[in-house]
Design a protein around this motif. Structure first.
Motif, short mmCIF file in Angstrom:
data_model
loop_
_atom_site.label_atom_id
_atom_site.label_comp_id
_atom_site.label_asym_id
_atom_site.label_seq_id
_atom_site.Cartn_x
_atom_site.Cartn_y
_atom_site.Cartn_z
N ILE A 47 0.86 -1.26 -0.06
CA ILE A 47 -0.11 0.05 -0.03
C ILE A 47 0.92 1.21 0.07
N PRO A 48 0.69 2.30 -0.85
CA PRO A 48 1.45 3.48 -0.98
C PRO A 48 1.07 4.23 0.25
N VAL A 49 2.01 4.97 0.76
CA VAL A 49 1.66 5.78 1.82
C VAL A 49 2.33 7.06 1.79
N LEU A 50 1.42 8.22 1.86
CA LEU A 50 1.69 9.60 1.95
C LEU A 50 1.87 10.15 3.12
N ALA A 51 2.79 10.65 3.25
CA ALA A 51 3.34 11.21 4.81
C ALA A 51 2.62 12.80 4.85
N ILE A 52 2.39 13.00 5.87
CA ILE A 52 1.75 14.56 5.98
C ILE A 52 2.20 15.00 7.35
N SER A 53 2.99 16.09 7.41
CA SER A 53 3.74 16.60 8.72
C SER A 53 3.87 18.15 8.46
N ALA A 54 4.13 18.80 9.50
CA ALA A 54 4.23 20.10 9.83
C ALA A 54 5.74 20.22 9.72
N PHE A 55 6.58 19.21 9.99
CA PHE A 55 7.89 19.54 9.87
C PHE A 55 8.31 19.55 8.00
N ALA A 56 8.89 20.60 8.00
CA ALA A 56 9.11 21.10 6.42
C ALA A 56 10.56 21.08 6.17
N GLN A 57 11.64 20.62 7.04
CA GLN A 57 12.89 20.81 6.68
C GLN A 57 13.27 19.80 5.55
N ARG A 58 14.53 19.94 4.89
CA ARG A 58 14.67 19.15 3.90
C ARG A 58 15.19 17.72 4.64
N SER A 59 15.66 17.93 5.60
CA SER A 59 15.97 16.55 6.33
C SER A 59 14.85 15.70 6.73
N ASP A 60 13.61 16.49 6.98
CA ASP A 60 12.47 15.57 7.22
C ASP A 60 12.11 15.08 6.05
N ILE A 61 12.09 15.70 4.95
CA ILE A 61 11.46 15.02 3.70
C ILE A 61 12.42 14.02 3.05
N GLU A 62 13.85 14.06 3.22
CA GLU A 62 14.55 13.09 3.09
C GLU A 62 14.74 11.89 3.84
N ARG A 63 14.13 12.08 5.06
CA ARG A 63 13.98 10.93 6.00
C ARG A 63 12.78 10.21 5.74
N ALA A 64 11.62 10.83 5.52
CA ALA A 64 10.65 10.31 5.07
C ALA A 64 10.65 9.40 3.60
N GLN A 65 11.63 9.95 2.72
CA GLN A 65 11.87 9.06 1.55
C GLN A 65 12.53 7.86 1.92
N ASN A 66 13.55 7.99 2.79
CA ASN A 66 14.42 7.03 3.05
C ASN A 66 13.41 5.88 3.83
N ALA A 67 12.53 6.56 4.43
CA ALA A 67 11.84 5.44 5.32
C ALA A 67 10.76 4.46 4.26
N GLY A 68 10.71 5.08 3.22
CA GLY A 68 9.62 4.37 2.11
C GLY A 68 8.32 5.03 1.80
N PHE A 69 8.09 6.16 2.38
CA PHE A 69 6.83 6.90 2.10
C PHE A 69 6.96 7.13 0.59
N SER A 70 5.82 7.15 -0.31
CA SER A 70 5.56 7.46 -1.58
C SER A 70 5.60 8.88 -1.81
N GLY A 71 5.31 9.73 -1.00
CA GLY A 71 5.33 11.00 -0.93
C GLY A 71 5.34 11.87 0.35
N TYR A 72 5.45 13.14 0.33
CA TYR A 72 5.76 13.87 1.51
C TYR A 72 5.00 15.24 1.43
#
Length: 130
Positions: free
Chosen positions: A83-108
């Motif tokens: 199942i694809p998973v789209l992350a939603i967060s108030a954290f908007a730093q580049r490192s947050d987005i990269e962490r989500a990508q590395n964790a396998g989220f399909s989008g952020y």
């Protein structure tokens, strides 16, 4: 883009205002998609396993398990792994987005999100387009 009426999205979010906003967005912009809701990660994991939605929208800042812990559990379960998973967060730093990508989220998507961008992301993920 028309979406098959049988498609289902699970939204895991603990904030009632965000939940109401997402309900409104789906009702107006994605009326053919069934929106399931869970207020905790634990409940979201149960619903995901039981219903196998076409997409999960997962808040990162949940009180019981954070979104990364929930994502890890989804990926470790052979039923929910695809199942694809789209992350939603108030954290908007580049490192947050990269962490989500590395964790396998399909989008952020960062909060506050743009309705059009969210709608387009959901449509693409439901259509299997990365």
């Amino acid at each position: 883009m028309l979406v098959d009426r049988k498609q289902t999205v699970l939204y895991v979010e603990d904030n009632h205002l965000n939940m109401a906003l997402m309900h409104h967005i789906f009702k107006k912009n994605l009326p053919s998609v069934l929106l399931l809701k869970a207020e905790t990660a634990a409940l979201g994991l149960q619903i995901a396993r039981r219903t196998l939605p076409d997409l999960i929208i997962l808040d990162i800042g949940l009180p019981d398990l954070n979104g990364y812990e929930a994502m890890e559990r989804l990926q470790n379960d052979e039923l929910t792994r695809p199942i694809p998973v789209l992350a939603i967060s108030a954290f908007a730093q580049r490192s947050d987005i990269e962490r989500a990508q590395n964790a396998g989220f399909s989008g952020y998507m960062t909060k506050p999100f743009q309705v059009k961008a969210l709608t387009e992301a959901v449509e693409k993920l439901l259509a299997g387009i990365d």
